[in-house]
Scaffold this motif. Structure first.
Motif, PDB file in Angstrom:
ATOM      1  N   VAL A  72       0.887  -0.981  -0.048  1.00 29.35           N
ATOM      2  CA  VAL A  72       0.051  -0.046  -0.015  1.00 29.35           C
ATOM      3  C   VAL A  72       0.741   1.191   0.157  1.00 29.35           C
ATOM      4  O   VAL A  72       1.679   1.405   0.930  1.00 29.35           O
ATOM      5  CB  VAL A  72      -0.815  -0.130   1.190  1.00 29.35           C
ATOM      6  CG1 VAL A  72      -1.743   1.278   1.313  1.00 29.35           C
ATOM      7  CG2 VAL A  72      -1.792  -1.280   1.332  1.00 29.35           C
ATOM      8  N   TYR A  73       0.674   2.181  -1.109  1.00 33.09           N
ATOM      9  CA  TYR A  73       1.598   3.044  -1.047  1.00 33.09           C
ATOM     10  C   TYR A  73       0.737   4.484  -1.392  1.00 33.09           C
ATOM     11  O   TYR A  73      -0.282   4.479  -2.036  1.00 33.09           O
ATOM     12  CB  TYR A  73       2.416   3.021  -2.258  1.00 33.09           C
ATOM     13  CG  TYR A  73       3.425   4.074  -2.416  1.00 33.09           C
ATOM     14  CD1 TYR A  73       4.269   4.500  -1.572  1.00 33.09           C
ATOM     15  CD2 TYR A  73       3.499   4.918  -3.869  1.00 33.09           C
ATOM     16  CE1 TYR A  73       5.423   5.203  -1.878  1.00 33.09           C
ATOM     17  CE2 TYR A  73       4.214   5.879  -3.990  1.00 33.09           C
ATOM     18  CZ  TYR A  73       5.320   6.240  -3.042  1.00 33.09           C
ATOM     19  OH  TYR A  73       6.247   7.071  -3.211  1.00 33.09           O
ATOM     20  N   MET A  74       0.960   5.357  -0.413  1.00 31.29           N
ATOM     21  CA  MET A  74       0.012   6.500  -0.468  1.00 31.29           C
ATOM     22  C   MET A  74       0.759   7.772  -1.303  1.00 31.29           C
ATOM     23  O   MET A  74       0.824   8.876  -1.037  1.00 31.29           O
ATOM     24  CB  MET A  74      -0.251   7.201   0.725  1.00 31.29           C
ATOM     25  CG  MET A  74      -0.656   6.320   1.900  1.00 31.29           C
ATOM     26  SD  MET A  74      -2.284   5.974   1.264  1.00 31.29           S
ATOM     27  CE  MET A  74      -2.898   4.989   2.816  1.00 31.29           C
ATOM     28  N   GLU A  75       0.639   7.291  -2.644  1.00 33.16           N
ATOM     29  CA  GLU A  75       1.377   8.209  -3.725  1.00 33.16           C
ATOM     30  C   GLU A  75       0.421   9.501  -3.794  1.00 33.16           C
ATOM     31  O   GLU A  75       0.932  10.547  -4.104  1.00 33.16           O
ATOM     32  CB  GLU A  75       1.544   7.652  -4.955  1.00 33.16           C
ATOM     33  CG  GLU A  75       2.114   8.301  -5.910  1.00 33.16           C
ATOM     34  CD  GLU A  75       2.518   7.274  -7.198  1.00 33.16           C
ATOM     35  OE1 GLU A  75       2.477   8.017  -8.196  1.00 33.16           O
ATOM     36  OE2 GLU A  75       2.948   6.204  -6.843  1.00 33.16           O
ATOM     37  N   PHE A  76      -0.763   9.418  -3.648  1.00 31.94           N
ATOM     38  CA  PHE A  76      -1.622  10.606  -3.982  1.00 31.94           C
ATOM     39  C   PHE A  76      -1.351  11.835  -3.152  1.00 31.94           C
ATOM     40  O   PHE A  76      -1.444  12.916  -3.465  1.00 31.94           O
ATOM     41  CB  PHE A  76      -3.069  10.296  -3.882  1.00 31.94           C
ATOM     42  CG  PHE A  76      -3.483   9.983  -2.593  1.00 31.94           C
ATOM     43  CD1 PHE A  76      -4.021  11.098  -1.606  1.00 31.94           C
ATOM     44  CD2 PHE A  76      -3.470   8.484  -2.069  1.00 31.94           C
ATOM     45  CE1 PHE A  76      -4.457  10.536  -0.219  1.00 31.94           C
ATOM     46  CE2 PHE A  76      -4.051   8.216  -0.838  1.00 31.94           C
ATOM     47  CZ  PHE A  76      -4.554   9.277   0.000  1.00 31.94           C
ATOM     48  N   LEU A  77      -0.762  11.537  -1.684  1.00 35.13           N
ATOM     49  CA  LEU A  77      -0.213  12.634  -1.149  1.00 35.13           C
ATOM     50  C   LEU A  77       0.984  13.222  -1.641  1.00 35.13           C
ATOM     51  O   LEU A  77       1.073  14.514  -1.255  1.00 35.13           O
ATOM     52  CB  LEU A  77       0.287  11.976   0.479  1.00 35.13           C
ATOM     53  CG  LEU A  77      -0.813  11.186   1.206  1.00 35.13           C
ATOM     54  CD1 LEU A  77      -0.342  10.632   2.317  1.00 35.13           C
ATOM     55  CD2 LEU A  77      -1.882  12.040   1.390  1.00 35.13           C
ATOM     56  N   ASN A  90      10.502  10.680  -0.040  1.00 35.62           N
ATOM     57  CA  ASN A  90      10.559   9.231  -0.304  1.00 35.62           C
ATOM     58  C   ASN A  90      11.928   8.797   0.271  1.00 35.62           C
ATOM     59  O   ASN A  90      11.818   7.874   0.958  1.00 35.62           O
ATOM     60  CB  ASN A  90      10.897   8.957  -1.916  1.00 35.62           C
ATOM     61  CG  ASN A  90       9.361   8.914  -2.545  1.00 35.62           C
ATOM     62  OD1 ASN A  90       8.446   8.481  -1.998  1.00 35.62           O
ATOM     63  ND2 ASN A  90       9.467   9.151  -3.816  1.00 35.62           N
ATOM     64  N   THR A  91      13.008   9.749   0.371  1.00 36.83           N
ATOM     65  CA  THR A  91      14.107   9.305   1.161  1.00 36.83           C
ATOM     66  C   THR A  91      13.986   9.322   2.444  1.00 36.83           C
ATOM     67  O   THR A  91      14.184   8.497   3.196  1.00 36.83           O
ATOM     68  CB  THR A  91      15.395  10.333   0.680  1.00 36.83           C
ATOM     69  OG1 THR A  91      15.269  10.211  -0.738  1.00 36.83           O
ATOM     70  CG2 THR A  91      16.478  10.054   1.691  1.00 36.83           C
ATOM     71  N   ALA A  92      13.351  10.602   3.178  1.00 32.67           N
ATOM     72  CA  ALA A  92      12.951  10.374   4.290  1.00 32.67           C
ATOM     73  C   ALA A  92      11.900   9.079   4.859  1.00 32.67           C
ATOM     74  O   ALA A  92      12.219   8.664   6.095  1.00 32.67           O
ATOM     75  CB  ALA A  92      11.989  11.782   4.919  1.00 32.67           C
ATOM     76  N   THR A  93      11.226   8.739   4.129  1.00 30.62           N
ATOM     77  CA  THR A  93      10.340   7.733   4.547  1.00 30.62           C
ATOM     78  C   THR A  93      11.006   6.322   4.469  1.00 30.62           C
ATOM     79  O   THR A  93      11.057   5.427   5.480  1.00 30.62           O
ATOM     80  CB  THR A  93       8.950   7.514   3.725  1.00 30.62           C
ATOM     81  OG1 THR A  93       9.421   7.455   2.345  1.00 30.62           O
ATOM     82  CG2 THR A  93       8.160   8.653   3.905  1.00 30.62           C
ATOM     83  N   SER A 144      15.550  -3.755   5.801  1.00 28.40           N
ATOM     84  CA  SER A 144      16.487  -2.643   5.762  1.00 28.40           C
ATOM     85  C   SER A 144      17.420  -2.272   4.503  1.00 28.40           C
ATOM     86  O   SER A 144      17.490  -1.074   4.060  1.00 28.40           O
ATOM     87  CB  SER A 144      17.448  -2.643   6.933  1.00 28.40           C
ATOM     88  OG  SER A 144      16.477  -2.371   8.065  1.00 28.40           O
ATOM     89  N   ALA A 145      17.915  -3.621   4.091  1.00 26.54           N
ATOM     90  CA  ALA A 145      18.702  -3.439   2.863  1.00 26.54           C
ATOM     91  C   ALA A 145      18.184  -2.901   1.600  1.00 26.54           C
ATOM     92  O   ALA A 145      18.417  -2.102   0.833  1.00 26.54           O
ATOM     93  CB  ALA A 145      19.497  -4.753   2.686  1.00 26.54           C
ATOM     94  N   VAL A 146      16.741  -3.408   1.439  1.00 31.84           N
ATOM     95  CA  VAL A 146      16.000  -2.792   0.185  1.00 31.84           C
ATOM     96  C   VAL A 146      15.644  -1.320   0.417  1.00 31.84           C
ATOM     97  O   VAL A 146      15.787  -0.727  -0.536  1.00 31.84           O
ATOM     98  CB  VAL A 146      14.426  -3.813   0.485  1.00 31.84           C
ATOM     99  CG1 VAL A 146      13.603  -2.983  -0.561  1.00 31.84           C
ATOM    100  CG2 VAL A 146      14.867  -5.179   0.098  1.00 31.84           C
ATOM    101  N   CYS A 147      15.278  -0.867   1.666  1.00 29.60           N
ATOM    102  CA  CYS A 147      15.301   0.327   1.821  1.00 29.60           C
ATOM    103  C   CYS A 147      16.505   1.355   1.308  1.00 29.60           C
ATOM    104  O   CYS A 147      16.310   2.227   0.717  1.00 29.60           O
ATOM    105  CB  CYS A 147      15.026   0.896   3.407  1.00 29.60           C
ATOM    106  SG  CYS A 147      13.402   0.314   3.893  1.00 29.60           S
ATOM    107  N   LEU A 148      17.741   0.816   1.560  1.00 28.64           N
ATOM    108  CA  LEU A 148      18.892   1.292   1.325  1.00 28.64           C
ATOM    109  C   LEU A 148      19.068   1.568  -0.038  1.00 28.64           C
ATOM    110  O   LEU A 148      19.403   2.523  -0.849  1.00 28.64           O
ATOM    111  CB  LEU A 148      20.166   0.607   1.968  1.00 28.64           C
ATOM    112  CG  LEU A 148      20.467   0.875   3.225  1.00 28.64           C
ATOM    113  CD1 LEU A 148      21.718   0.152   3.766  1.00 28.64           C
ATOM    114  CD2 LEU A 148      20.672   2.527   3.711  1.00 28.64           C
ATOM    115  N   CYS A 149      18.515   0.304  -0.711  1.00 26.82           N
ATOM    116  CA  CYS A 149      18.636   0.319  -2.352  1.00 26.82           C
ATOM    117  C   CYS A 149      17.631   1.151  -3.002  1.00 26.82           C
ATOM    118  O   CYS A 149      17.882   1.724  -3.901  1.00 26.82           O
ATOM    119  CB  CYS A 149      18.441  -1.218  -2.820  1.00 26.82           C
ATOM    120  SG  CYS A 149      19.842  -2.353  -2.443  1.00 26.82           S
ATOM    121  N   GLU A 150      16.291   1.312  -2.216  1.00 26.60           N
ATOM    122  CA  GLU A 150      15.627   2.385  -2.955  1.00 26.60           C
ATOM    123  C   GLU A 150      16.006   3.683  -2.696  1.00 26.60           C
ATOM    124  O   GLU A 150      15.646   4.570  -3.576  1.00 26.60           O
ATOM    125  CB  GLU A 150      14.354   2.291  -2.033  1.00 26.60           C
ATOM    126  CG  GLU A 150      13.533   1.060  -2.388  1.00 26.60           C
ATOM    127  CD  GLU A 150      12.209   0.699  -1.505  1.00 26.60           C
ATOM    128  OE1 GLU A 150      12.042   1.424  -0.541  1.00 26.60           O
ATOM    129  OE2 GLU A 150      11.206   0.023  -2.098  1.00 26.60           O
TER     130      GLU A 150
END
Length: 160
Positions: A72-77, A90-93, A144-150
């Motif tokens: 679930v992604y709140m892109e509309f925000l 996106n980086t902050a999240t 956590s590694a996925v988040c770093l890649c993102e």
């Protein structure tokens, strides 16, 4: 950096395969138990085993789900923001998510060590809990590694 991204993606795919197998085992076990109960021969500890396998099914599915952005992604925000503002949000999240999953993984490893030291087991099947806590902790670290890649993908302009 491409090697690291490929490694995390490959590991996430393997984890997703494990999650799929766990989900299949849960389904087959539940069906076999229902059929067995109808015939008067229930499988001992089914609910307990399904609960423990659920840790594997859910935990191992999270990294690839996140990597492919199928959650679930709140892109509309943030859709009306400019590119730099989107990248910042996106980086902050992702940083917050990285920290939370890192903390969760660390705590799950501590919990696993406590379970192992106390030899805590399930009631019906006397299965030890610590392998499941360690497995969930590993999943958190991979997330956590996925988040770093993102984060890398965001700032390289490959995140859309």
């Amino acid at each position: 950096m491409e090697k690291a991204l490929g490694l995390v993606l490959g590991l996430s795919r393997i984890f997703a395969l494990i999650a799929g197998v766990a989900l299949t085992v849960m389904m087959c076990l539940t069906v076999a138990d229902v059929i067995g109960r109808a015939g008067g021969y229930p499988i001992l500890g089914t609910a307990e085993l399904v609960s423990l396998i659920c840790v594997i099914a859910v935990g191992f599915a999270v990294p690839l789900t996140s990597f492919r952005r199928r959650h679930v992604y709140m892109e509309f925000l943030i859709e009306r923001l400019g590119r730099k503002a989107k990248n910042t949000v996106n980086t902050a999240t992702r940083v917050v998510t990285f920290l939370l999953f890192g903390l969760a993984g660390t705590n799950l490893f501590h919990m696993g060590a406590e379970f192992a030291a106390s030899k805590e087991v399930s009631m019906a099947l006397t299965m030890p809990f610590y392998p499941f806590a360690y497995a969930a902790g590993i999943c958190c670290f991979v997330q956590s590694a996925v988040c770093l890649c993102e984060i890398v993908n965001i700032w390289e302009g490959k995140y859309e």
